[in-house]
Design a protein around this motif. Structure first.
Motif, PDB file in Angstrom:
ATOM      1  N   GLY A 114      -8.397  13.700  19.985  1.00 58.21           N
ATOM      2  CA  GLY A 114      -7.602  14.446  18.972  1.00 58.21           C
ATOM      3  C   GLY A 114      -8.270  15.537  18.341  1.00 58.21           C
ATOM      4  N   TRP A 115      -7.532  16.040  17.459  1.00 56.27           N
ATOM      5  CA  TRP A 115      -8.057  17.607  16.668  1.00 56.27           C
ATOM      6  C   TRP A 115      -7.655  17.213  14.977  1.00 56.27           C
ATOM      7  CZ3 TRP A 115      -6.178  22.609  19.433  1.00 56.27           C
ATOM      8  CH2 TRP A 115      -6.800  22.683  20.596  1.00 56.27           C
ATOM      9  N   VAL A 116      -8.547  17.573  14.221  1.00 52.20           N
ATOM     10  CA  VAL A 116      -8.575  17.846  12.876  1.00 52.20           C
ATOM     11  C   VAL A 116      -8.237  19.386  12.678  1.00 52.20           C
ATOM     12  CG1 VAL A 116      -9.169  17.527  10.537  1.00 52.20           C
ATOM     13  CG2 VAL A 116      -9.355  15.845  12.258  1.00 52.20           C
ATOM     14  N   VAL A 117      -7.261  19.951  12.289  1.00 56.39           N
ATOM     15  CA  VAL A 117      -7.258  21.353  11.693  1.00 56.39           C
ATOM     16  C   VAL A 117      -7.089  21.724  10.586  1.00 56.39           C
ATOM     17  CG1 VAL A 117      -5.936  23.405  12.622  1.00 56.39           C
ATOM     18  CG2 VAL A 117      -6.150  21.557  14.381  1.00 56.39           C
ATOM     19  N   SER A 118      -7.395  22.581   9.976  1.00 58.80           N
ATOM     20  CA  SER A 118      -7.407  23.023   8.671  1.00 58.80           C
ATOM     21  C   SER A 118      -7.547  24.513   8.539  1.00 58.80           C
ATOM     22  CB  SER A 118      -8.189  22.457   7.565  1.00 58.80           C
ATOM     23  OG  SER A 118      -7.544  22.575   6.323  1.00 58.80           O
ATOM     24  N   LYS A 119      -7.388  25.422   7.413  1.00 58.16           N
ATOM     25  CA  LYS A 119      -7.310  26.582   7.474  1.00 58.16           C
ATOM     26  C   LYS A 119      -8.680  27.171   7.906  1.00 58.16           C
ATOM     27  CE  LYS A 119      -5.797  30.546   4.695  1.00 58.16           C
ATOM     28  NZ  LYS A 119      -6.409  31.704   4.366  1.00 58.16           N
ATOM     29  N   THR A 120      -9.773  26.565   7.201  1.00 54.32           N
ATOM     30  CA  THR A 120     -10.908  27.001   7.536  1.00 54.32           C
ATOM     31  C   THR A 120     -12.015  25.853   8.156  1.00 54.32           C
ATOM     32  OG1 THR A 120     -11.916  26.458   5.300  1.00 54.32           O
ATOM     33  CG2 THR A 120     -11.154  28.612   5.654  1.00 54.32           C
ATOM     34  N   TYR A 121     -12.947  26.226   8.431  1.00 54.14           N
ATOM     35  CA  TYR A 121     -14.029  25.048   9.102  1.00 54.14           C
ATOM     36  C   TYR A 121     -14.327  24.207   7.837  1.00 54.14           C
ATOM     37  CZ  TYR A 121     -14.412  27.139  13.831  1.00 54.14           C
ATOM     38  OH  TYR A 121     -14.009  27.048  15.150  1.00 54.14           O
ATOM     39  N   ASP A 122     -14.843  24.819   6.799  1.00 48.38           N
ATOM     40  CA  ASP A 122     -15.103  24.203   5.557  1.00 48.38           C
ATOM     41  C   ASP A 122     -13.951  22.955   5.113  1.00 48.38           C
ATOM     42  OD1 ASP A 122     -17.465  25.095   5.474  1.00 48.38           O
ATOM     43  OD2 ASP A 122     -17.049  26.602   3.554  1.00 48.38           O
ATOM     44  N   LEU A 123     -12.667  23.307   5.201  1.00 50.03           N
ATOM     45  CA  LEU A 123     -11.776  22.374   4.807  1.00 50.03           C
ATOM     46  C   LEU A 123     -11.704  21.161   6.051  1.00 50.03           C
ATOM     47  CD1 LEU A 123      -8.932  24.593   3.600  1.00 50.03           C
ATOM     48  CD2 LEU A 123      -9.971  23.027   2.239  1.00 50.03           C
ATOM     49  N   THR A 124     -11.659  21.693   7.112  1.00 50.68           N
ATOM     50  CA  THR A 124     -11.959  20.578   8.481  1.00 50.68           C
ATOM     51  C   THR A 124     -12.766  19.633   8.217  1.00 50.68           C
ATOM     52  OG1 THR A 124     -10.730  22.274   9.511  1.00 50.68           O
ATOM     53  CG2 THR A 124     -12.082  20.418  10.756  1.00 50.68           C
ATOM     54  N   GLY A 159      -4.654  18.615  26.667  1.00 53.30           N
ATOM     55  CA  GLY A 159      -3.749  17.769  26.012  1.00 53.30           C
ATOM     56  C   GLY A 159      -4.459  16.707  25.054  1.00 53.30           C
ATOM     57  N   LEU A 160      -3.619  16.501  23.725  1.00 52.79           N
ATOM     58  CA  LEU A 160      -3.956  15.799  22.693  1.00 52.79           C
ATOM     59  C   LEU A 160      -3.218  14.392  22.549  1.00 52.79           C
ATOM     60  CD1 LEU A 160      -4.685  18.454  19.986  1.00 52.79           C
ATOM     61  CD2 LEU A 160      -6.424  17.436  21.605  1.00 52.79           C
ATOM     62  N   ASP A 161      -3.878  13.394  22.013  1.00 58.78           N
ATOM     63  CA  ASP A 161      -3.215  12.033  21.582  1.00 58.78           C
ATOM     64  C   ASP A 161      -2.604  12.328  20.180  1.00 58.78           C
ATOM     65  OD1 ASP A 161      -3.417  10.465  24.156  1.00 58.78           O
ATOM     66  OD2 ASP A 161      -5.709  10.901  23.713  1.00 58.78           O
ATOM     67  N   TRP A 162      -3.605  13.073  19.506  1.00 55.81           N
ATOM     68  CA  TRP A 162      -3.432  12.939  18.016  1.00 55.81           C
ATOM     69  C   TRP A 162      -3.573  14.324  17.565  1.00 55.81           C
ATOM     70  CZ3 TRP A 162      -7.236  13.157  14.540  1.00 55.81           C
ATOM     71  CH2 TRP A 162      -8.616  12.737  15.186  1.00 55.81           C
ATOM     72  N   LEU A 163      -3.181  14.707  16.431  1.00 55.57           N
ATOM     73  CA  LEU A 163      -3.369  16.028  15.594  1.00 55.57           C
ATOM     74  C   LEU A 163      -3.231  15.992  14.318  1.00 55.57           C
ATOM     75  CD1 LEU A 163      -3.822  19.278  15.998  1.00 55.57           C
ATOM     76  CD2 LEU A 163      -1.316  19.331  15.944  1.00 55.57           C
ATOM     77  N   THR A 200      -0.217  21.431  22.694  1.00 52.46           N
ATOM     78  CA  THR A 200      -1.240  20.686  22.923  1.00 52.46           C
ATOM     79  C   THR A 200      -0.822  19.217  23.092  1.00 52.46           C
ATOM     80  OG1 THR A 200      -2.125  20.354  20.736  1.00 52.46           O
ATOM     81  CG2 THR A 200      -3.138  22.080  21.903  1.00 52.46           C
ATOM     82  N   LEU A 201       0.664  18.904  22.430  1.00 54.24           N
ATOM     83  CA  LEU A 201       0.899  17.705  22.313  1.00 54.24           C
ATOM     84  C   LEU A 201       1.703  16.987  23.560  1.00 54.24           C
ATOM     85  CD1 LEU A 201       1.486  17.452  18.417  1.00 54.24           C
ATOM     86  CD2 LEU A 201      -0.429  16.688  19.674  1.00 54.24           C
ATOM     87  N   THR A 202       2.156  18.098  24.477  1.00 56.71           N
ATOM     88  CA  THR A 202       3.236  17.781  25.370  1.00 56.71           C
ATOM     89  C   THR A 202       2.748  16.729  26.441  1.00 56.71           C
ATOM     90  OG1 THR A 202       4.036  19.818  24.836  1.00 56.71           O
ATOM     91  CG2 THR A 202       4.803  18.878  26.851  1.00 56.71           C
ATOM     92  N   ASP A 203       1.554  17.142  26.996  1.00 60.71           N
ATOM     93  CA  ASP A 203       1.053  16.472  28.218  1.00 60.71           C
ATOM     94  C   ASP A 203       0.885  14.962  27.800  1.00 60.71           C
ATOM     95  OD1 ASP A 203       0.462  18.832  29.223  1.00 60.71           O
ATOM     96  OD2 ASP A 203      -1.510  18.931  29.358  1.00 60.71           O
ATOM     97  N   ARG A 204       0.235  14.427  26.652  1.00 56.61           N
ATOM     98  CA  ARG A 204       0.256  13.301  26.365  1.00 56.61           C
ATOM     99  C   ARG A 204       1.093  12.612  25.267  1.00 56.61           C
ATOM    100  NH1 ARG A 204      -6.172  11.623  26.274  1.00 56.61           N
ATOM    101  NH2 ARG A 204      -6.926  12.643  28.212  1.00 56.61           N
ATOM    102  N   GLU A 205       2.100  13.343  25.238  1.00 62.05           N
ATOM    103  CA  GLU A 205       2.896  12.925  24.059  1.00 62.05           C
ATOM    104  C   GLU A 205       2.343  12.607  22.836  1.00 62.05           C
ATOM    105  OE1 GLU A 205       6.581  10.706  24.694  1.00 62.05           O
ATOM    106  OE2 GLU A 205       6.096  10.590  26.698  1.00 62.05           O
ATOM    107  N   GLY A 206       1.382  13.465  22.372  1.00 57.62           N
ATOM    108  CA  GLY A 206       0.688  13.172  21.083  1.00 57.62           C
ATOM    109  C   GLY A 206       1.402  13.357  19.855  1.00 57.62           C
ATOM    110  N   TRP A 207       0.770  12.720  18.755  1.00 56.85           N
ATOM    111  CA  TRP A 207       1.500  12.685  17.493  1.00 56.85           C
ATOM    112  C   TRP A 207       0.763  13.589  16.622  1.00 56.85           C
ATOM    113  CZ3 TRP A 207      -1.904  11.864  13.667  1.00 56.85           C
ATOM    114  CH2 TRP A 207      -2.831  10.979  13.776  1.00 56.85           C
ATOM    115  N   ALA A 208       1.597  14.054  15.383  1.00 58.15           N
ATOM    116  CA  ALA A 208       1.033  15.081  14.546  1.00 58.15           C
ATOM    117  C   ALA A 208       1.481  14.804  13.177  1.00 58.15           C
ATOM    118  CB  ALA A 208       1.521  16.597  14.980  1.00 58.15           C
ATOM    119  N   LEU A 209       0.272  14.846  12.330  1.00 57.79           N
ATOM    120  CA  LEU A 209       0.567  14.444  10.954  1.00 57.79           C
ATOM    121  C   LEU A 209       0.231  15.857  10.109  1.00 57.79           C
ATOM    122  CD1 LEU A 209       0.550  12.645   8.542  1.00 57.79           C
ATOM    123  CD2 LEU A 209      -1.890  12.174   8.754  1.00 57.79           C
TER     124      LEU A 209
END
Ligand SMILES: Nc1ncnc2c1ncn2[C@@H]1O[C@H](COP(=O)(O)OP(=O)(O)OP(=O)(O)O)[C@@H](O)[C@H]1O
Ligand SMILES: [Mg+2]
Length: 415
Positions: free
Chosen positions: A63-73, A126-130, A150-159
């Motif tokens: 999974g990935w955690v994404v935000s605007k900057t690395y600091d926020l992430t 591919g990701l399982d979650w984002l 990135t969510l297609t291959d593993r049918e990942g979820w996104a929040l």
């Protein structure tokens, strides 16, 4: 939706997390795409970290955690690190806490922290979650172009978890979660004071010291009218009219107006004007990834007589393409600011309480753009952002030409 074998509630108990009512609702949802707009200090980051942990504890997930900057992430990742590594003493096999962040555990699960400001970091497998924290501060392109695939291959979820930012793309996603046609999407909205750990005194202080619209956005998590909206006069309750209530008389003049695009949509608006110079946008055609010949074929299926078809003055080759297919266009170079002003003049209410412009509710893209067409936040520039501007440009090309004719006619020199 990816497999979830860890019992969330159990894990929350074990890790000493007691979600408040708003957080609970979100954790209980099984929708693949969840959009939560919540006020400042609501507990977005904490609740995102907890969602991430329940996934990381499942073997073999990515999974990935994404935000605007690395600091926020890092705020989310630090919470995960504190819970899993420091408190539960689970030792990562890989740990990288600067720049692109990586934590990988012996059971084959990993989390990476990414920054939307570094799109090159957003290419991956591919990701399982984002989790996209404070996504309203990022561009829609980050989701559409980089994250969604990135969510297609593993049918990942996104929040998507964020404080709103005017009527930007998050408003669109949030509305999607309220629309029964999008069964995989679910949306939530919750004010800061849902978090019982926050001081009410602090919130009251914010209420007193901030402007009403800023407080509504930042604490109430309301989509307040962005101060950056180009057409502040636009109000769906006033300007949008149900198709069945729209009666276009045969004597009214009809026009088309086109904005060219291939990656961006090619737009053709169908417009009528009544004897009192009201403008009615009664239909729209918006299509991406088609040739001029294909658009022309669609446009030519309709045999209505149009007074003229206006378009973007800079689209010489597209105009030539339309002409080859029998569609003559006209266009006048005009000043952008004057064009915006002429559209505004149509939007405002007249003495009889009705506006000078109506839009049929079938024109969903045009209505969306009226809500989202904005000026940049961080500058005093007079030029709107070049996003959500396709139907808006088509309308402006028409109004500029139509008003020019109208003014000349009034002066007795038209024709
Ligand atoms: N369920 C909870 N139990 C205990 N404390 C909580 C809970 N939810 C939130 N908090 C606390 O509330 C504060 C704000 O939480 P957090 O930073 O997650 O909020 P946020 O919405 O991400 O804030 P910001 O708008 O600043 O990004 C933190 O001190 C956090 O520990
Ligand atoms: Mg936060």
């Amino acid at each position: 939706m990816s497999k979830i074998s860890i019992n969330k509630e159990k894990w929350f108990k074990i890790s000493g997390y007691n979600p408040h009512e708003g957080q609970s609702q979100l954790h209980k949802s099984n929708s693949r795409f969840r959009v939560i707009v919540a006020g400042r200090r609501w507990g977005k980051t904490l609740c995102a970290a907890k969602e991430a942990e329940t996934m990381i504890l499942n073997p073999g997930t990515r999974g990935w955690v994404v935000s605007k900057t690395y600091d926020l992430t890092k705020k989310v990742i630090r919470e995960i690190y504190k819970d899993l590594v420091i408190e539960k003493r689970l030792v990562p096999v890989k740990k990288q806490m600067a720049g692109p962040i990586v934590l990988e555990f012996p059971w084959g699960s990993s989390v990476e922290g990414k920054s939307a400001e570094h799109p090159e970091s957003l290419l991956g497998e591919g990701l399982d979650w984002l989790i996209f924290d404070e996504c309203a501060k990022c561009k829609s392109l980050v989701w559409e172009q980089f994250l969604r695939p990135t969510l297609t291959d593993r049918e990942g979820w996104a929040l998507f978890i964020t404080t709103p930012n005017g009527y930007n793309w998050i408003y669109d996603l949030w509305k999607r979660g309220k629309n029964p046609d999008y069964s995989e999407w679910e949306s939530f909205k919750s004010p800061s004071w849902e978090n019982p750990h926050l001081s009410m005194k602090d919130i009251e202080e914010a209420r007193l010291t901030l402007s009403e619209s800023v407080f509504k956005q930042e604490y109430e998590a309301d989509f307040t009218l962005s101060s950056g909206r180009v057409y502040k006069e636009f109000d769906e309750a006033i300007h949008v009219i149900a198709e069945e209530d729209l009666q276009i008389e045969s004597s009214w003049l009809k026009f088309r107006s086109i904005d060219f695009g291939y990656e961006n949509p090619f737009v053709c608006l169908y417009i009528a004007t009544d004897p009192e110079d009201r403008v009615v946008i009664y239909n729209e055609y918006c299509q991406r990834h088609k040739t001029i010949g294909q658009h022309a074929k669609h446009i030519n299926q309709d045999k209505t007589k149009y007074e003229y078809t206006t378009c973007d003055p800079s689209g010489a080759s597209e105009r030539a393409g339309l002409l080859e297919n029998g569609i003559t266009t006209l266009s006048t170079r005009s000043n952008l600011l004057q064009g915006l002003e002429l559209v505004r003049q149509q939007l405002i209410l007249r003495e009889d309480g009705t506006p000078g412009l109506y839009i049929s509710n079938r024109c969903v893209e045009t209505i969306k753009e009226f809500n989202l067409y904005s000026y940049p936040d961080d500058s005093n520039l007079e030029d709107p952002i070049k996003d959500y501007d396709h139907c808006m440009d088509a309308l402006r090309y028409f109004i500029v030409n139509w008003r020019r004719g109208y003014i000349k006619q009034k002066l007795g020199v038209y024709g």
